[in-house]
Design a protein around this motif. Structure first.
Motif, PDB file in Angstrom:
ATOM      1  N   LEU A  30      44.288  36.375  54.467  1.00 32.87           N
ATOM      2  CA  LEU A  30      44.070  35.917  53.315  1.00 32.87           C
ATOM      3  C   LEU A  30      43.179  35.074  52.704  1.00 32.87           C
ATOM      4  O   LEU A  30      43.339  35.498  50.985  1.00 32.87           O
ATOM      5  CB  LEU A  30      45.862  34.839  52.750  1.00 32.87           C
ATOM      6  N   ALA A  31      42.910  33.811  52.809  1.00 27.51           N
ATOM      7  CA  ALA A  31      42.330  32.635  51.984  1.00 27.51           C
ATOM      8  C   ALA A  31      40.990  33.180  51.755  1.00 27.51           C
ATOM      9  O   ALA A  31      40.231  33.165  50.930  1.00 27.51           O
ATOM     10  CB  ALA A  31      42.183  31.336  52.601  1.00 27.51           C
ATOM     11  N   ALA A  32      40.415  34.475  52.345  1.00 21.82           N
ATOM     12  CA  ALA A  32      38.808  34.878  52.308  1.00 21.82           C
ATOM     13  C   ALA A  32      39.099  35.981  51.562  1.00 21.82           C
ATOM     14  O   ALA A  32      37.952  35.993  50.566  1.00 21.82           O
ATOM     15  CB  ALA A  32      38.391  35.476  53.547  1.00 21.82           C
ATOM     16  N   LEU A  33      40.017  36.427  50.709  1.00 24.73           N
ATOM     17  CA  LEU A  33      40.381  36.959  49.501  1.00 24.73           C
ATOM     18  C   LEU A  33      39.691  36.445  48.043  1.00 24.73           C
ATOM     19  O   LEU A  33      40.070  35.798  48.298  1.00 24.73           O
ATOM     20  CB  LEU A  33      41.404  38.018  49.784  1.00 24.73           C
ATOM     21  N   PRO A  34      39.922  37.424  47.276  1.00 25.77           N
ATOM     22  CA  PRO A  34      39.953  36.744  46.106  1.00 25.77           C
ATOM     23  C   PRO A  34      41.237  36.543  45.544  1.00 25.77           C
ATOM     24  O   PRO A  34      42.645  37.159  46.246  1.00 25.77           O
ATOM     25  CB  PRO A  34      39.655  38.056  44.828  1.00 25.77           C
ATOM     26  N   PRO A  35      41.719  35.359  44.882  1.00 26.04           N
ATOM     27  CA  PRO A  35      43.500  35.236  44.728  1.00 26.04           C
ATOM     28  C   PRO A  35      43.341  36.798  43.961  1.00 26.04           C
ATOM     29  O   PRO A  35      42.901  38.173  43.532  1.00 26.04           O
ATOM     30  CB  PRO A  35      42.673  34.587  42.741  1.00 26.04           C
ATOM     31  N   VAL A  36      44.663  37.021  43.606  1.00 23.85           N
ATOM     32  CA  VAL A  36      45.506  38.498  43.338  1.00 23.85           C
ATOM     33  C   VAL A  36      45.430  39.020  42.220  1.00 23.85           C
ATOM     34  O   VAL A  36      44.913  40.271  42.555  1.00 23.85           O
ATOM     35  CB  VAL A  36      47.316  37.913  43.736  1.00 23.85           C
ATOM     36  N   PRO A  37      45.292  38.899  41.229  1.00 22.97           N
ATOM     37  CA  PRO A  37      45.169  39.248  40.516  1.00 22.97           C
ATOM     38  C   PRO A  37      43.923  40.133  40.361  1.00 22.97           C
ATOM     39  O   PRO A  37      43.263  40.763  38.892  1.00 22.97           O
ATOM     40  CB  PRO A  37      44.940  38.097  38.972  1.00 22.97           C
ATOM     41  N   ASP A  38      42.813  39.387  41.201  1.00 20.60           N
ATOM     42  CA  ASP A  38      41.087  39.158  41.118  1.00 20.60           C
ATOM     43  C   ASP A  38      40.973  40.147  42.354  1.00 20.60           C
ATOM     44  O   ASP A  38      40.064  40.664  42.670  1.00 20.60           O
ATOM     45  CB  ASP A  38      39.783  38.226  40.839  1.00 20.60           C
ATOM     46  N   ARG A  39      42.014  41.003  42.889  1.00 21.59           N
ATOM     47  CA  ARG A  39      41.653  41.533  44.143  1.00 21.59           C
ATOM     48  C   ARG A  39      41.677  42.933  43.892  1.00 21.59           C
ATOM     49  O   ARG A  39      42.062  43.417  42.928  1.00 21.59           O
ATOM     50  CB  ARG A  39      42.838  41.918  45.448  1.00 21.59           C
ATOM     51  N   THR A  40      40.514  44.280  44.320  1.00 19.68           N
ATOM     52  CA  THR A  40      40.491  45.225  44.383  1.00 19.68           C
ATOM     53  C   THR A  40      41.545  46.513  44.986  1.00 19.68           C
ATOM     54  O   THR A  40      42.586  45.680  45.110  1.00 19.68           O
ATOM     55  CB  THR A  40      39.323  46.130  44.864  1.00 19.68           C
ATOM     56  N   PRO A  41      41.737  47.307  44.844  1.00 25.02           N
ATOM     57  CA  PRO A  41      42.656  47.984  45.477  1.00 25.02           C
ATOM     58  C   PRO A  41      42.496  48.377  47.457  1.00 25.02           C
ATOM     59  O   PRO A  41      43.069  47.691  48.162  1.00 25.02           O
ATOM     60  CB  PRO A  41      42.181  49.550  45.194  1.00 25.02           C
ATOM     61  N   ASP A  43      41.030  45.116  48.744  1.00 22.49           N
ATOM     62  CA  ASP A  43      41.315  43.712  49.245  1.00 22.49           C
ATOM     63  C   ASP A  43      43.041  44.045  49.191  1.00 22.49           C
ATOM     64  O   ASP A  43      43.560  42.765  49.346  1.00 22.49           O
ATOM     65  CB  ASP A  43      41.233  42.843  47.390  1.00 22.49           C
ATOM     66  N   ARG A  44      43.498  44.888  48.164  1.00 21.28           N
ATOM     67  CA  ARG A  44      44.791  44.698  47.931  1.00 21.28           C
ATOM     68  C   ARG A  44      46.304  45.687  49.043  1.00 21.28           C
ATOM     69  O   ARG A  44      46.595  44.742  49.943  1.00 21.28           O
ATOM     70  CB  ARG A  44      45.532  45.196  46.744  1.00 21.28           C
ATOM     71  N   ASN A  45      45.162  46.262  49.396  1.00 21.16           N
ATOM     72  CA  ASN A  45      45.247  46.916  50.741  1.00 21.16           C
ATOM     73  C   ASN A  45      45.147  46.808  52.169  1.00 21.16           C
ATOM     74  O   ASN A  45      46.098  45.710  53.428  1.00 21.16           O
ATOM     75  CB  ASN A  45      44.923  48.266  51.299  1.00 21.16           C
ATOM     76  N   ARG A  46      44.540  45.143  52.189  1.00 18.95           N
ATOM     77  CA  ARG A  46      44.205  44.251  53.110  1.00 18.95           C
ATOM     78  C   ARG A  46      44.996  42.855  53.161  1.00 18.95           C
ATOM     79  O   ARG A  46      45.385  42.311  54.809  1.00 18.95           O
ATOM     80  CB  ARG A  46      42.201  44.356  53.427  1.00 18.95           C
ATOM     81  N   ALA A  47      45.724  42.587  51.911  1.00 19.84           N
ATOM     82  CA  ALA A  47      46.241  41.963  52.131  1.00 19.84           C
ATOM     83  C   ALA A  47      47.797  42.626  52.606  1.00 19.84           C
ATOM     84  O   ALA A  47      48.736  41.348  53.278  1.00 19.84           O
ATOM     85  CB  ALA A  47      46.692  40.843  50.353  1.00 19.84           C
ATOM     86  N   ALA A  48      47.578  43.467  52.116  1.00 22.87           N
ATOM     87  CA  ALA A  48      49.200  43.776  52.341  1.00 22.87           C
ATOM     88  C   ALA A  48      49.762  43.761  53.819  1.00 22.87           C
ATOM     89  O   ALA A  48      50.600  43.959  54.500  1.00 22.87           O
ATOM     90  CB  ALA A  48      49.402  45.450  51.793  1.00 22.87           C
ATOM     91  N   ALA A  49      48.028  44.647  54.794  1.00 25.04           N
ATOM     92  CA  ALA A  49      48.819  45.064  56.274  1.00 25.04           C
ATOM     93  C   ALA A  49      48.437  43.737  56.440  1.00 25.04           C
ATOM     94  O   ALA A  49      49.283  43.733  57.691  1.00 25.04           O
ATOM     95  CB  ALA A  49      46.962  45.958  56.957  1.00 25.04           C
ATOM     96  N   VAL A 111      52.332  33.729  38.075  1.00 27.36           N
ATOM     97  CA  VAL A 111      52.918  34.594  36.866  1.00 27.36           C
ATOM     98  C   VAL A 111      53.569  36.016  38.254  1.00 27.36           C
ATOM     99  O   VAL A 111      53.164  35.796  39.320  1.00 27.36           O
ATOM    100  CB  VAL A 111      52.705  35.640  36.046  1.00 27.36           C
ATOM    101  N   GLN A 112      54.594  36.803  38.049  1.00 32.99           N
ATOM    102  CA  GLN A 112      55.314  36.931  39.601  1.00 32.99           C
ATOM    103  C   GLN A 112      54.288  38.098  40.384  1.00 32.99           C
ATOM    104  O   GLN A 112      54.583  37.924  41.359  1.00 32.99           O
ATOM    105  CB  GLN A 112      56.708  38.019  38.729  1.00 32.99           C
ATOM    106  N   ALA A 113      53.468  39.278  39.060  1.00 33.69           N
ATOM    107  CA  ALA A 113      52.468  39.987  39.661  1.00 33.69           C
ATOM    108  C   ALA A 113      51.663  39.319  40.301  1.00 33.69           C
ATOM    109  O   ALA A 113      50.960  40.063  41.509  1.00 33.69           O
ATOM    110  CB  ALA A 113      52.371  40.865  38.825  1.00 33.69           C
TER     111      ALA A 113
END
Length: 448
Positions: A30-41, A43-49, A111-113
């Motif tokens: 997770l730390a290797a990914l960009p911050p949540v608002p800057d994640r690509t789709p 990236d978001r899939n990797r974080a979700a996994a 913020v929540q999102a």
């Protein structure tokens, strides 16, 4: 972190070490990914996994070790550890099981999102504890004890009959403790300050021997549409939810285990287990005076009161379908009052019940002209001060909502509510509301 599930088949210490190592690898990813608002789709899939794998591992650990872990955290059930402290002590004792204080502080800054959704992991832990008959009951009883803040203020309240908190004023008039909500600029909406103040206020009313009855009422508000009028409650502050200021443990779960439950069941003040429950708690009847409206959490509050008085122009609602979150224990308690069909219309369909509707009598005991509210409240105080009221309301609570029913419902609620607070539809709704509010404010500024 690999996609392979974590296999746990040892003792608690061995499994805790495996869990910590497994989750730590996920945190590195997770730390290797960009911050949540800057994640690509992608990236978001990797974080979700990563989160999904870690949560499977946590569930596996809790399925094997919840009662043992809780026993270690509470000294074999000899320590009463309040819920906020419990989750952080669990984070220290079992790394990776729940978020640390540092992780939650980082979440609170967003913020929540834009959060990782770590409160979902708190929900999994709290749900597992509450699901355990032994650990869950111990936690429920711990949260029924007086708060340290109330104990600090008690002598002053007993002497002066008044406690002015940030968003609540408690005054003793005769034998009644009048608890007035004073979150005026927010239509007496529930925010973190009000939740904490209400827990303290209810404790003070229950601990003061000179008080026989509690009265809850909203104070006058500042909103242009209702300025100067009393409002019972606008429910959860959705702006705070959008801004990430509605904490799961302290607010969404804490209010259910705290003042709402204390009003219903009483404050745990007596000896340790061994006697009858009625000998262990201090319980008093409660009256609600509803001016203008009781929305969301405001209506939920009415469901634990003994006598509800509403003004003729008032209404009540549980806009759960509109907000997208679970209305606390409203789903459990509303059915007792209204029956299943009307409860579904209110919770699932967003039906609003006006005081003038025939159905209002299912949730309100008296409907009175606005100018007659004060007199009606005083009459109700006198009626509920009768000596037999306390014993009978205790037996009603035992019959209607046994403690284990409360506990098992709350175990499911803990998981469901934590997940709903991060659901895409909820995030979209609160963001839309916030943007609409900002547009209205900008338009008002331009006109002025």
């Amino acid at each position: 972190m690999t996609a392979a599930p974590l296999l746990l088949d040892g003792g608690i210490e061995q499994d805790a070490t495996l869990l910590a190592t497994y989750v730590e690898e996920g945190e590195r990813q997770l730390a290797a990914l960009p911050p949540v608002p800057d994640r690509t789709p992608a990236d978001r899939n990797r974080a979700a996994a990563v989160h999904a794998a870690a949560r499977r591992a946590r569930r596996a650990f809790l399925a094997r070790h919840t009662e043992t872990a809780y026993g270690l955290l509470t000294g074999g059930l000899t320590r009463s550890v309040r819920l906020p402290d419990l989750v952080y002590e669990a984070a220290d004792r079992f790394p990776g099981l729940v978020p640390t204080r540092q992780q939650m502080a980082a979440e609170r800054a967003s913020v929540q999102a834009h959060k990782e959704g770590r409160e979902i992991d708190q929900g999994l832990f709290c749900g597992a504890v509450l699901r355990s008959p032994t650990a869950g009951r111990h936690l429920v009883e711990t949260m029924l004890r007086p708060t340290p803040r109330a104990l600090t203020l008690l002598d002053g309240f007993r002497a002066e009959g008044r406690a002015a908190l940030d968003t609540v004023l408690v005054t003793r008039r005769g034998s009644a403790a009048h608890v007035e909500f004073r979150n005026a600029e927010r239509l007496n909406a529930e925010d973190e300050r009000l939740i904490g103040d209400l827990d303290t206020a209810v404790d003070l009313a229950l601990l003061d021997d000179a008080v026989t009855v509690g009265v809850l009422r909203g104070g006058p508000v500042d909103h242009p549409k209702y300025r100067g009028r009393r409002v019972f409650s606008a429910g959860i502050d959705l702006t705070d939810l959008r801004d990430g200021r509605i904490p799961f443990v302290e607010f969404l779960l804490g209010r259910e285990l705290g003042y709402l439950h204390k009003i219903l069941r009483g404050l745990l003040t007596g000896p340790e287990p061994g006697g009858a429950w009625g000998e262990r708690v201090t319980s008093k009847p409660w009256i609600g005076a509803v001016d203008t409206f009781a929305i969301g959490g405001g209506m939920q509050l009415l469901l634990v009161l003994d006598h509800v008085i509403a003004g003729q122009d008032a209404y009540v609602s549980l806009p759960a379908a509109e907000e997208g979150i679970v209305p606390g224990l409203g789903n459990l308690r509303l059915t007792r009052h209204t029956g299943a069909r009307l409860a579904r219309q209110v919770v699932l369909g967003g039906r609003r019940i006006a005081a003038t509707d025939p159905e209002a009598r299912l949730v309100c005991d008296e409907i009175v002209p606005v100018h007659g509210m004060d007199e009606t409240v005083e009459r109700a105080v006198r009626a509920l001060s009768a000596p037999a009221v306390g014993a009978n309301r205790h037996m009603l609570a035992v019959a209607e909502e046994p403690l284990d029913l409360f506990r098992t419902y709350l175990a499911e609620f803990a998981v469901a509510q934590a997940q709903r607070a991060y659901a895409p539809d909820v995030l979209a709704k609160v963001e839309h509301r916030w943007q609409e509010r900002e547009r209205r404010r900008a338009a008002a500024r331009s006109r002025s």
